[in-house]
Design a protein around this motif. Sequence first.
Motif, PDB file in Angstrom:
ATOM      1  N   PHE A   1       0.804  -1.219   0.000  1.00 42.25           N
ATOM      2  CA  PHE A   1       0.000   0.000   0.000  1.00 42.25           C
ATOM      3  C   PHE A   1       0.838   1.271   0.000  1.00 42.25           C
ATOM      4  N   LYS A   2       2.165   1.143   0.051  1.00 45.33           N
ATOM      5  CA  LYS A   2       3.014   2.332   0.106  1.00 45.33           C
ATOM      6  C   LYS A   2       2.873   3.235  -1.124  1.00 45.33           C
ATOM      7  N   PRO A   3       2.653   2.687  -2.335  1.00 45.26           N
ATOM      8  CA  PRO A   3       2.462   3.586  -3.484  1.00 45.26           C
ATOM      9  C   PRO A   3       1.111   4.309  -3.484  1.00 45.26           C
ATOM     10  N   SER A   4       0.146   3.820  -2.698  1.00 47.09           N
ATOM     11  CA  SER A   4      -1.195   4.412  -2.719  1.00 47.09           C
ATOM     12  C   SER A   4      -1.156   5.870  -2.260  1.00 47.09           C
ATOM     13  N   TYR A   5      -1.925   6.697  -2.937  1.00 47.27           N
ATOM     14  CA  TYR A   5      -2.107   8.117  -2.596  1.00 47.27           C
ATOM     15  C   TYR A   5      -0.860   8.960  -2.851  1.00 47.27           C
ATOM     16  N   GLU A   6       0.192   8.362  -3.415  1.00 48.72           N
ATOM     17  CA  GLU A   6       1.464   9.086  -3.551  1.00 48.72           C
ATOM     18  C   GLU A   6       1.321  10.328  -4.420  1.00 48.72           C
ATOM     19  N   ASN A   7       0.517  10.229  -5.464  1.00 50.09           N
ATOM     20  CA  ASN A   7       0.374  11.363  -6.383  1.00 50.09           C
ATOM     21  C   ASN A   7      -0.955  12.090  -6.224  1.00 50.09           C
ATOM     22  N   VAL A   8      -1.612  11.856  -5.083  1.00 53.60           N
ATOM     23  CA  VAL A   8      -2.898  12.499  -4.820  1.00 53.60           C
ATOM     24  C   VAL A   8      -2.674  13.758  -4.004  1.00 53.60           C
ATOM     25  N   LYS A   9      -3.347  14.821  -4.365  1.00 52.10           N
ATOM     26  CA  LYS A   9      -3.233  16.074  -3.611  1.00 52.10           C
ATOM     27  C   LYS A   9      -4.018  15.961  -2.311  1.00 52.10           C
ATOM     28  N   ILE A  10      -3.359  16.219  -1.193  1.00 54.62           N
ATOM     29  CA  ILE A  10      -3.993  16.180   0.114  1.00 54.62           C
ATOM     30  C   ILE A  10      -4.212  17.620   0.570  1.00 54.62           C
ATOM     31  N   PRO A  11      -5.440  18.080   0.648  1.00 54.47           N
ATOM     32  CA  PRO A  11      -5.687  19.475   1.048  1.00 54.47           C
ATOM     33  C   PRO A  11      -5.400  19.706   2.531  1.00 54.47           C
ATOM     34  N   ASP A  12      -5.006  20.914   2.868  1.00 54.44           N
ATOM     35  CA  ASP A  12      -4.798  21.272   4.265  1.00 54.44           C
ATOM     36  C   ASP A  12      -6.137  21.545   4.931  1.00 54.44           C
ATOM     37  N   PRO A  13      -6.344  21.048   6.151  1.00 52.51           N
ATOM     38  CA  PRO A  13      -7.589  21.355   6.863  1.00 52.51           C
ATOM     39  C   PRO A  13      -7.702  22.857   7.122  1.00 52.51           C
ATOM     40  N   LEU A  14      -8.930  23.347   7.104  1.00 49.20           N
ATOM     41  CA  LEU A  14      -9.161  24.775   7.339  1.00 49.20           C
ATOM     42  C   LEU A  14      -8.531  25.233   8.650  1.00 49.20           C
ATOM     43  N   THR A  15      -8.760  24.471   9.727  1.00 44.22           N
ATOM     44  CA  THR A  15      -8.310  24.905  11.042  1.00 44.22           C
ATOM     45  C   THR A  15      -6.870  24.503  11.358  1.00 44.22           C
ATOM     46  N   ALA A  16      -6.136  24.051  10.327  1.00 42.08           N
ATOM     47  CA  ALA A  16      -4.700  23.819  10.507  1.00 42.08           C
ATOM     48  C   ALA A  16      -3.944  25.141  10.515  1.00 42.08           C
ATOM     49  N   ALA A  17      -4.575  26.205  10.076  1.00 39.31           N
ATOM     50  CA  ALA A  17      -3.935  27.521  10.069  1.00 39.31           C
ATOM     51  C   ALA A  17      -3.575  27.930  11.502  1.00 39.31           C
ATOM     52  N   PRO A  18      -2.417  28.558  11.716  1.00 34.24           N
ATOM     53  CA  PRO A  18      -1.941  28.875  13.068  1.00 34.24           C
ATOM     54  C   PRO A  18      -2.928  29.656  13.927  1.00 34.24           C
ATOM     55  N   GLN A  19      -3.768  30.456  13.318  1.00 39.02           N
ATOM     56  CA  GLN A  19      -4.686  31.301  14.097  1.00 39.02           C
ATOM     57  C   GLN A  19      -5.626  30.481  14.972  1.00 39.02           C
ATOM     58  N   TYR A  20      -5.934  29.244  14.582  1.00 34.82           N
ATOM     59  CA  TYR A  20      -6.885  28.446  15.359  1.00 34.82           C
ATOM     60  C   TYR A  20      -6.224  27.852  16.610  1.00 34.82           C
ATOM     61  N   TRP A  21      -4.965  27.477  16.506  1.00 33.93           N
ATOM     62  CA  TRP A  21      -4.219  27.072  17.709  1.00 33.93           C
ATOM     63  C   TRP A  21      -4.020  28.286  18.619  1.00 33.93           C
ATOM     64  N   ASP A  22      -3.680  29.415  18.023  1.00 34.32           N
ATOM     65  CA  ASP A  22      -3.419  30.626  18.798  1.00 34.32           C
ATOM     66  C   ASP A  22      -4.662  31.128  19.534  1.00 34.32           C
ATOM     67  N   SER A  23      -5.843  30.755  19.056  1.00 32.51           N
ATOM     68  CA  SER A  23      -7.083  31.233  19.687  1.00 32.51           C
ATOM     69  C   SER A  23      -7.484  30.414  20.911  1.00 32.51           C
ATOM     70  N   LEU A  24      -6.796  29.297  21.158  1.00 36.23           N
ATOM     71  CA  LEU A  24      -7.128  28.438  22.291  1.00 36.23           C
ATOM     72  C   LEU A  24      -6.583  29.033  23.588  1.00 36.23           C
ATOM     73  N   PRO A  25      -7.178  28.690  24.732  1.00 37.71           N
ATOM     74  CA  PRO A  25      -6.756  29.294  26.008  1.00 37.71           C
ATOM     75  C   PRO A  25      -5.332  28.895  26.404  1.00 37.71           C
ATOM     76  N   ALA A  26      -4.708  29.697  27.238  1.00 40.81           N
ATOM     77  CA  ALA A  26      -3.301  29.516  27.588  1.00 40.81           C
ATOM     78  C   ALA A  26      -3.039  28.169  28.265  1.00 40.81           C
TER      79      ALA A  26
END
Length: 451
Positions: free
Chosen positions: A203-228
Motif C-alpha cells: 500500500f506504500k504507493p497508494s495516494y502518492e500522487n494524490v493532492k492532500i488538502p490542508d484542513p481549514l483549522t490547521a492555520a496557526p490562528q486556530y491554535w493561537d485562539s485556544l486558552p493559555a
Amino acid sequence: MIIALLLFAQGAIGQQAKRPNIIFLLTDDHRWDALGAMGNNIIQTPHLDALAKRGILFRNAHVTTAICMVSRASLLSGQYMSRHGINDFNVDFKPAALADTYPALLKKAGYKIGFIGKFGIGVKNQPDTLFDYWAAKKEGQPPYELVNQSGHLIHHTDSVGKDITQFLERFAGKEAPFCLSVSFKAPHELDGNPPQYPVQRRFKPSYENVKIPDPLTAAPQYWDSLPAFFRTDQNIGRDRWKPLLSTPELRRQTTRDYYRLITGVDEVVGNMVAQLKDLKIDQNTLIIFMGDNGFSLGEHGLEGKWFGFEESIRVPLIISGGALPKSLQGRSSNQLALNIDIAPTILSAAGLGAPSAVQGYNLLAVEQKKLPARKDFFYEHTYLGSPRLPKVEGVVTEDLKYMLYTEHGYEELYDNAKDPHETVNLAKRSSEKTHLAKLRKRYEELKREVK
C-alpha cells in the motif's frame, strides 16, 4: 409424547439456527470522514462503502469518551465511563461487570464467541478464557510488525485478516451461531519518539500522487485562539503534532499513511465478506463496523483525539449484512448514534434483552421508529488531566456543542450546523446567553444521570 418432544426439540434447534451470526469490526483512531461513503473523495474504501450501500450508514455517530480503553469498555458494556469506571490502561472488568458485557451474555445464550486483535482494556487480566477463540496478545498496544508461527514478519492488519479466516473456517455453519469481535490496530500510530505509521509494503504507493488538502483549522490562528492552559507544548495533542503534522509536507505524508492503513483494513473487510458468501452464511450474518474514537490530522493545531472537537469524537458507523432487515437496507441515518449503543444493538439482534445498567439503546429499533431518537448526549474525558490532557466534559446536541474544561472553568460553545469546522467559540457572545444557559443546565442533568 416422545414424538411431541422430538418435534419440540427440532423446532428449538430450528429457531436457534435462525439466530444471526454477528461480526463487530472496530478500527482504532478512525475519524468519521476517513471513508469514501462519508464523502471523502480521496480515500479508497470500496468494500466498506459497499457495506454502507447495502446497510445503514450512520452519518452522525460519536463516542462518549475519545480514548481507546474507555471507549472499548463502553462498547462492550453499553455504559458511560462514569458508570463502568474504566479510565486507566491498567483497569480491567471485574467478574460481575464482565459477565454483563455483550460477548459474555451471548455465550451464556449459546453463542460461540471470538475476539481478534487489540483488546485495549487492562493488560494482565484480559479475559482470554471467556472466549471460544482468542487471538490477541496481552499487551496495551500491539506492534504493527508481528512474527508469525513460521518466524516471518506479518503486519498486524494482515494477521487480523488471517485470524478472521481461521475463525470463520472453524465456526461457520455450525448449529450454534457465533459472535466475532475484531479490533484492528489500524490506523492508530505506532507510539514512539517520533510516532510512526508502519504501512504494508503493497500500500506504500497508494495516494502518492494524490493532492492532500490542508484542513481549514490547521492555520496557526486556530491554535493561537485556544486558552493559555491548553496552548502549551506539554499538551499531548500538540506534542505529537510536531513530528507528524507541523508542516504541510509532514501533514500530507501522515495523512497519506493514515489513509493507507485504512485501505489495508478495507481489504481485510472485503476478503471477509467474500468468505462469508463462500461459506453460504452471508445472509444470516449481521456486520457492524465502527471506530473507537476519532482523530485530528492537524485541525486546531493538534494530533490525536481526547478533546471535544468533531475530529476527535465523531466516528464512522455502518450496520450491514444479510441478517439486517430488508426494510433497513440501503439507508442513511442522521440519528445521534453512540458507542454505548453497540452492546444493546448486538444483544437485541440475538434476541436478548440488555442488562439494567446499560445506558445505550438498540439503534435498529430507532430506525424502525420503535424508540425515539436521542436529542443529545454527555461527553467526558478525565484521563490524566492538565497540562498533558486537560479534562473536558460537555453536551453534544443535534446542532450545538457545549464543552467545559473542568479544571479551569473554561467554556466552549459551537454551532455545528452553521460552523461544522468549529472555528468560532460562541461562549462569550451575549447573543448566545440563552443557548449557553440551557446547555449548562442540561450538562448538570446529564452529569448526574450517567453515573
